[in-house]
Every structure is written in structure tokens, then in C-alpha cells.
Design an enzyme around this catalytic site. Sequence first.
Site, PDB file in Angstrom:
ATOM      1  N   HIS A  17     -21.353  35.252 -22.389  1.00  0.00           N
ATOM      2  CA  HIS A  17     -21.116  33.892 -22.923  1.00  0.00           C
ATOM      3  C   HIS A  17     -22.364  33.436 -23.663  1.00  0.00           C
ATOM      4  O   HIS A  17     -23.374  33.094 -23.049  1.00  0.00           O
ATOM      5  CB  HIS A  17     -20.799  32.905 -21.788  1.00  0.00           C
ATOM      6  CG  HIS A  17     -20.477  31.517 -22.267  1.00  0.00           C
ATOM      7  ND1 HIS A  17     -19.336  30.838 -21.894  1.00  0.00           N
ATOM      8  CD2 HIS A  17     -21.140  30.676 -23.096  1.00  0.00           C
ATOM      9  CE1 HIS A  17     -19.318  29.652 -22.467  1.00  0.00           C
ATOM     10  NE2 HIS A  17     -20.412  29.514 -23.196  1.00  0.00           N
ATOM     11  N   HIS A  19     -23.997  31.339 -27.349  1.00  0.00           N
ATOM     12  CA  HIS A  19     -23.902  30.588 -28.608  1.00  0.00           C
ATOM     13  C   HIS A  19     -25.009  31.058 -29.533  1.00  0.00           C
ATOM     14  O   HIS A  19     -26.190  30.927 -29.206  1.00  0.00           O
ATOM     15  CB  HIS A  19     -24.056  29.082 -28.356  1.00  0.00           C
ATOM     16  CG  HIS A  19     -23.011  28.540 -27.440  1.00  0.00           C
ATOM     17  ND1 HIS A  19     -21.814  28.020 -27.891  1.00  0.00           N
ATOM     18  CD2 HIS A  19     -22.960  28.467 -26.088  1.00  0.00           C
ATOM     19  CE1 HIS A  19     -21.080  27.638 -26.846  1.00  0.00           C
ATOM     20  NE2 HIS A  19     -21.754  27.903 -25.740  1.00  0.00           N
ATOM     21  N   LYS A 107     -11.113  31.391 -26.729  1.00  0.00           N
ATOM     22  CA  LYS A 107     -11.813  30.368 -25.963  1.00  0.00           C
ATOM     23  C   LYS A 107     -11.047  29.055 -25.932  1.00  0.00           C
ATOM     24  O   LYS A 107     -10.666  28.519 -26.966  1.00  0.00           O
ATOM     25  CB  LYS A 107     -13.202  30.132 -26.588  1.00  0.00           C
ATOM     26  CG  LYS A 107     -14.058  29.096 -25.876  1.00  0.00           C
ATOM     27  CD  LYS A 107     -14.539  29.565 -24.507  1.00  0.00           C
ATOM     28  CE  LYS A 107     -15.159  28.435 -23.695  1.00  0.00           C
ATOM     29  NZ  LYS A 107     -16.552  28.181 -24.022  1.00  0.00           N
ATOM     30  N   HIS A 145     -13.383  26.835 -20.813  1.00  0.00           N
ATOM     31  CA  HIS A 145     -14.348  25.778 -20.472  1.00  0.00           C
ATOM     32  C   HIS A 145     -13.616  24.908 -19.454  1.00  0.00           C
ATOM     33  O   HIS A 145     -12.754  24.111 -19.816  1.00  0.00           O
ATOM     34  CB  HIS A 145     -14.772  24.976 -21.707  1.00  0.00           C
ATOM     35  CG  HIS A 145     -15.814  23.945 -21.377  1.00  0.00           C
ATOM     36  ND1 HIS A 145     -17.115  24.035 -21.800  1.00  0.00           N
ATOM     37  CD2 HIS A 145     -15.749  22.809 -20.629  1.00  0.00           C
ATOM     38  CE1 HIS A 145     -17.812  23.005 -21.321  1.00  0.00           C
ATOM     39  NE2 HIS A 145     -17.003  22.241 -20.617  1.00  0.00           N
ATOM     40  N   HIS A 183     -19.031  29.697 -17.311  1.00  0.00           N
ATOM     41  CA  HIS A 183     -20.129  28.909 -16.720  1.00  0.00           C
ATOM     42  C   HIS A 183     -19.676  28.080 -15.512  1.00  0.00           C
ATOM     43  O   HIS A 183     -19.656  26.862 -15.524  1.00  0.00           O
ATOM     44  CB  HIS A 183     -20.834  28.021 -17.756  1.00  0.00           C
ATOM     45  CG  HIS A 183     -19.946  27.340 -18.764  1.00  0.00           C
ATOM     46  ND1 HIS A 183     -18.839  26.598 -18.418  1.00  0.00           N
ATOM     47  CD2 HIS A 183     -20.016  27.304 -20.104  1.00  0.00           C
ATOM     48  CE1 HIS A 183     -18.284  26.138 -19.510  1.00  0.00           C
ATOM     49  NE2 HIS A 183     -18.961  26.544 -20.546  1.00  0.00           N
ATOM     50  N   ASP A 256     -24.733  31.323 -21.490  1.00  0.00           N
ATOM     51  CA  ASP A 256     -24.439  30.054 -22.149  1.00  0.00           C
ATOM     52  C   ASP A 256     -25.676  29.522 -22.869  1.00  0.00           C
ATOM     53  O   ASP A 256     -25.835  28.305 -23.004  1.00  0.00           O
ATOM     54  CB  ASP A 256     -23.884  29.019 -21.158  1.00  0.00           C
ATOM     55  CG  ASP A 256     -23.236  27.830 -21.862  1.00  0.00           C
ATOM     56  OD1 ASP A 256     -22.892  27.963 -23.053  1.00  0.00           O
ATOM     57  OD2 ASP A 256     -23.091  26.770 -21.225  1.00  0.00           O
TER      58      ASP A 256
HETATM   59  C1  NCD Z   1     -22.650  24.370 -25.536  1.00  0.00           C
HETATM   60  C2  NCD Z   1     -23.075  24.220 -26.994  1.00  0.00           C
HETATM   61  O1  NCD Z   1     -24.116  23.570 -27.247  1.00  0.00           O
HETATM   62  O2  NCD Z   1     -22.416  24.771 -27.875  1.00  0.00           O
HETATM   63  N1  NCD Z   1     -23.345  23.417 -24.745  1.00  0.00           N
HETATM   64  C3  NCD Z   1     -23.571  23.480 -23.402  1.00  0.00           C
HETATM   65  O3  NCD Z   1     -24.103  22.527 -22.851  1.00  0.00           O
HETATM   66  N2  NCD Z   1     -23.263  24.540 -22.713  1.00  0.00           N
HETATM   67  C4  NCD Z   1     -21.180  24.225 -25.446  1.00  0.00           C
HETATM   68  C5  NCD Z   1     -20.605  24.654 -24.115  1.00  0.00           C
HETATM   69  O4  NCD Z   1     -20.602  25.833 -23.777  1.00  0.00           O
HETATM   70  O5  NCD Z   1     -20.144  23.779 -23.374  1.00  0.00           O
HETATM   71 ZN    ZN Z   2     -21.079  27.690 -23.845  1.00  0.00          ZN
END
Ligand code: NCD
Ligand code: ZN
Length: 353
Positions: A17, A19, A107, A145, A183, A256
Site C-alpha cells: 500500500h 502513494h 481500490k 479504505h 491500513h 501507506d
Molecule cells: C493518504 C493520502 O495522502 O493519499 N493519506 C493518509 O492519511 N493515509 C490517503 C489514504 O490512504 O487514506
Molecule cells: Zn493510503
Amino acid sequence: MSTTTDTLTIIRPDDWHLHLRDGAVLDSVVADTARQFARAIIMPNLQPPVTTVALAIAYRDRIYAALKLAGMGEGSFEPLMTLYLTDNTSAADILAAKQSGAVHGVKLYPAGATTNSAAGVTDLLGRCSLALEAMQSAGLPLLVHGEVTDPAIDLFDREAVFIDRVMIPLRRAFPELKVVFEHLTTREGVNYVREAEGPVAATITAHHLLYNRNALFQGGIRPHWYCLPVLKREQHRLALLDAATSGTGRFFLGTDSAPHSKGLKENACGCAGCYTALHAMELYATAFDSVGHLDRLEAFASLNGPAFYGLPVNQGKLVLQRGSYQIPAELPMADSTVVPLAAGESLAWKVVA
Ligand code: NCD
Ligand code: ZN
């Protein structure tokens, strides 16, 4: 795997996971992940979101270009793409995703739950049944999520309520659908994933293993500890640590890591997301070491994820060494900086190879 008191060698891990963002931010952050992980599940919450195979493949090409720019060779890292589920995702979109070989999950962001989730799903079973049916048949996992967005529900209870309102009805309607509870942050979530029938698993972040909600308020409000789902009470952290180190195949690593510029975090309305890609395995090793279970890190980081996703285990190795490692205060990111989680603090493990 081999462990001495000072060295830990494991099969090269994956991040289930992540970003990576896009453009100049992607260029800045991608090497941090590729240094430690062989593969990562890439979250699709760009603006606009990654809703089709064509968008996913174009995004994957930009990730490969960013890797090249960062001086990382072809084959050093494989991005596993995902689609962003919307009320309008069709069964044909799902089939195309499966057939592409590039897309490994879809997702679910409940609309309004987190960063860039405005285009998310408003009513999962009401609006997405055909897509879910197609995913179940194709064996394409739904990555969830798991928080309700109902403003009447306390922020700290949104995961537990999601289990009752969404997860249980979803699993009843699609019992063979592969589902990853992303998460995970609560004892209720851990118990649900442990006991659920059928193909259910969960990712756990390093920050939810290391910190409880006190970290948000220690000595003042600390925006770099703010993420969604938000950190919870100590009893929940202990339940997550127990699950991650239990050896159970249903729990695996998902950082995450979610970069936001320093200015957008240190703000009157700071963004949610912790940057942990830089020192992910150091953070996880510290968490596993805290309960004397470094011997279980390899299963969590390198074996359980591929088994659930039906992918081969990686070839290479990752070596961690005990020693004091100071986390930098900030790192360059696009035309700004990003503050890694626990900046300035020390960790007792360091990735060395
Ligand atoms: C994530 C993001 O910034 O894209 N933020 C987070 O707090 N984890 C989005 C997400 O996974 O909820
Ligand atoms: Zn995330």
C-alpha cells in the site's frame, strides 16, 4: 532468513500500500521505495483518479520514467497498479484490468473518506455490484479504505462501524471476493480479519505499530503524525503488533507512505498522511524488535503478501543492521520539502544492503 543479534537478512520485501503521487513529487520520492522494496501496490488517488486501464498503464510508464531519472535500473522495482473504484466502474472495466496484467487490485475509497476521495463510491452494494461480481469471478482483489464517512460517527470509531455497515454485508453478498482491509488500525479490525471466512487479509502500517494517538499531541499538536485512519488508543496498537508478529498469513506490510509537502502538513488544516518510504523497513524492524519477534518480519514483509496476491516471492535479499540511525529533518520534494515520520529521532536498525 537469518538473524544474529546485530544483522537481519530477509527476502527482499514488497510494500502492499503506497502513494507515489505524480509529476515532480513522484520524481522525488520513488527512489526511497525502490531502494527497499521490489514491488509496491500503487494507490490510484491522483487528481483525476486512475479509473481505467489506460490511465493505470500511463501512470506506470511515468513511474518507470521517474525511476530512470533517479538512476535506478530497469527491473529494480515493479509498480503493481490499481484502479480507483467509482459508482460508474463497469464489469468491462474490471475485465480489461484483469486482462492487462498490469492491474492487481481495485481500490474502494468511500466518497469523502480521505485525501483525493471525492470521486469515490457513494453506495458500494447499491452502485458497484456488477463490478464486484466481475472482480470476484476474475480473482481481482478489492482493496478497502475501511472507514465510514458518516459525520455522526466519531472519527475514532469509523473503522469499527465500517465492519458492521459495509464489510459484513459485502462479504455476505460476495463470499469469494478477495478483500484487503487496508491500513488496519483497531482491535475490532484485527479480530474481524482473523476470524472472517474466505479470502480476507489486511495491511498494517509501521506507524500504527509504533505509535498510539498520544503521538499526535505530545508536547503540542504534531501534524506529521496525522494520517487516516487516525492513530488509535494503545490497546489497538498492541492488537496490531500482536497480529503482525503472530505469523498469521492474513497480515502483511503496507506502509501507506503518503507524501505531502511540509507546508501542507504544518498548516491550519493539515493534510492526512505520514511519509515513511525513506525508512520503512527500519521502522518495521524497530516495531518487531520491540516485542522480540524479528524472526517474524520476513513472513510479514516478504511472504504473506505475494501468497495472497498470487505472485511469486522476490529473488533478492535485504540486509538490516543494528546501529543508531538518525532520521533526517526533511528531504527535498519537488519545489518544497517533505518531513519524514519521526524526523530527527533515532532508530535502532538500518538497511545496509
Ligand atoms: C493518504 C493520502 O495522502 O493519499 N493519506 C493518509 O492519511 N493515509 C490517503 C489514504 O490512504 O487514506
Ligand atoms: Zn493510503
